[in-house]
Design a protein around this motif. Structure first.
Motif, PDB file in Angstrom:
ATOM      1  N   GLU A  79      35.503  36.681  70.862  1.00 56.96           N
ATOM      2  CA  GLU A  79      34.279  36.544  70.061  1.00 56.96           C
ATOM      3  C   GLU A  79      34.572  36.010  68.666  1.00 56.96           C
ATOM      4  O   GLU A  79      33.837  35.147  68.154  1.00 56.96           O
ATOM      5  CB  GLU A  79      33.583  37.908  69.983  1.00 56.96           C
ATOM      6  N   MET A  80      35.635  36.485  68.044  1.00 53.29           N
ATOM      7  CA  MET A  80      35.990  35.978  66.717  1.00 53.29           C
ATOM      8  C   MET A  80      36.378  34.505  66.786  1.00 53.29           C
ATOM      9  O   MET A  80      35.998  33.709  65.919  1.00 53.29           O
ATOM     10  CB  MET A  80      37.143  36.807  66.149  1.00 53.29           C
ATOM     11  N   ALA A  81      37.140  34.148  67.815  1.00 51.13           N
ATOM     12  CA  ALA A  81      37.520  32.744  67.977  1.00 51.13           C
ATOM     13  C   ALA A  81      36.284  31.869  68.143  1.00 51.13           C
ATOM     14  O   ALA A  81      36.206  30.755  67.595  1.00 51.13           O
ATOM     15  CB  ALA A  81      38.456  32.591  69.170  1.00 51.13           C
ATOM     16  N   LYS A  82      35.301  32.357  68.876  1.00 48.95           N
ATOM     17  CA  LYS A  82      34.058  31.602  69.079  1.00 48.95           C
ATOM     18  C   LYS A  82      33.306  31.410  67.767  1.00 48.95           C
ATOM     19  O   LYS A  82      32.845  30.302  67.455  1.00 48.95           O
ATOM     20  CB  LYS A  82      33.185  32.335  70.093  1.00 48.95           C
ATOM     21  N   VAL A  83      33.197  32.476  66.987  1.00 41.15           N
ATOM     22  CA  VAL A  83      32.480  32.395  65.708  1.00 41.15           C
ATOM     23  C   VAL A  83      33.141  31.392  64.767  1.00 41.15           C
ATOM     24  O   VAL A  83      32.469  30.670  64.021  1.00 41.15           O
ATOM     25  CB  VAL A  83      32.403  33.798  65.052  1.00 41.15           C
ATOM     26  N   PHE A  84      34.466  31.302  64.819  1.00 36.72           N
ATOM     27  CA  PHE A  84      35.192  30.366  63.956  1.00 36.72           C
ATOM     28  C   PHE A  84      35.245  28.954  64.530  1.00 36.72           C
ATOM     29  O   PHE A  84      35.864  28.063  63.939  1.00 36.72           O
ATOM     30  CB  PHE A  84      36.620  30.862  63.723  1.00 36.72           C
ATOM     31  N   GLY A  85      34.616  28.734  65.683  1.00 36.56           N
ATOM     32  CA  GLY A  85      34.602  27.405  66.274  1.00 36.56           C
ATOM     33  C   GLY A  85      35.948  26.966  66.820  1.00 36.56           C
ATOM     34  O   GLY A  85      36.267  25.774  66.836  1.00 36.56           O
ATOM     35  N   LYS A  86      36.738  27.933  67.322  1.00 37.56           N
ATOM     36  CA  LYS A  86      38.099  27.637  67.776  1.00 37.56           C
ATOM     37  C   LYS A  86      38.249  27.609  69.297  1.00 37.56           C
ATOM     38  O   LYS A  86      39.367  27.408  69.796  1.00 37.56           O
ATOM     39  CB  LYS A  86      39.065  28.691  67.222  1.00 37.56           C
ATOM     40  N   LEU A  87      37.177  27.806  70.052  1.00 39.76           N
ATOM     41  CA  LEU A  87      37.308  27.974  71.500  1.00 39.76           C
ATOM     42  C   LEU A  87      37.395  26.676  72.296  1.00 39.76           C
ATOM     43  O   LEU A  87      37.882  26.683  73.426  1.00 39.76           O
ATOM     44  CB  LEU A  87      36.134  28.807  72.045  1.00 39.76           C
TER      45      LEU A  87
END
Length: 211
Positions: free
Chosen positions: A171-179
């Motif tokens: 979820e954190m990776a998604k919020v940071f646009g890293k997925l």
């Protein structure tokens, strides 16, 4: 009655998801972050000295730390008849892999994500640190993505505490646009968020910016 002290937009969302997966009776007490500082309210310090969430109380037992909470709930309430086991058998090879993921989530994977968050707030002053942070993010997210290749869950053929514990990393990776470079991780997170129990946890926990 088991009580979850639930802070909005926090790691306690995954504990709430676990409770819904197991279909346990529980009470939820809501706490709201300060809108300006994003810090937890002082009332949480009355439950545990750190003043953080998640925290559960179960009779005379108080437990902080999401990994310890997930482990406690599964061992105490997830092994009964008609309940999904949520963890491999002790001593099995799958259990050792499960235990590694349980610790890896907060012990290794969250560090570069948190550094990305806090250094980002420094704006230009933090620019020299970003190449190293990005390198560590790629290292860890690539590792997780590879582990999920051809797999529906982290361990075995069904949901376990490893999936619950690792959810906040995704979820954190998604919020940071890293997925985007990590399709296996992105697809896994989508499957987890689509589960009825996760959807119920959002309904009961309130708005969750990481969903």
């Amino acid at each position: 009655m088991l009580t979850l002290h639930h802070l909005n937009d926090s790691r306690s969302q995954r504990v709430l998801w676990l409770l819904e997966e197991l279909g346990l009776p529980y009470e939820i007490k809501h706490y709201q972050r300060n809108a300006e500082t994003r810090l937890a309210p002082p009332e949480l310090a009355k439950i545990h000295p750190l003043g953080k969430s998640p925290v559960i109380t179960d009779g005379d037992t108080t437990i902080a730390e999401s990994g310890a909470i997930v482990d406690y709930i599964i061992r105490r309430y997830g092994q009964g008849k008609d309940k999904p086991a949520m963890m491999p058998a002790l001593g099995s090879a799958d259990y050792e892999a499960y235990n590694e993921w349980m610790h890896y989530s907060e012990g290794s994977a969250m560090l570069p994500l948190l550094l990305n968050l806090y250094v980002g707030r420094l704006k230009e002053a933090g620019a020299p640190l970003h190449p190293r942070i990005d390198s560590e993010l790629a290292n860890h997210l690539g590792y997780v993505d590879g582990a999920l290749k051809g797999r529906e869950f982290f361990i075995g053929p069904s949901l376990t505490g490893a999936d619950i514990q690792m959810s906040f990393v995704g979820e954190m990776a998604k919020v940071f646009g890293k997925l985007e470079p990590y399709p296996n991780l992105a697809a896994w997170l989508g499957r987890m968020h689509a589960r009825p129990a996760f959807q119920r946890s959002i309904e009961k926990g309130g708005a969750y910016r990481f969903a």
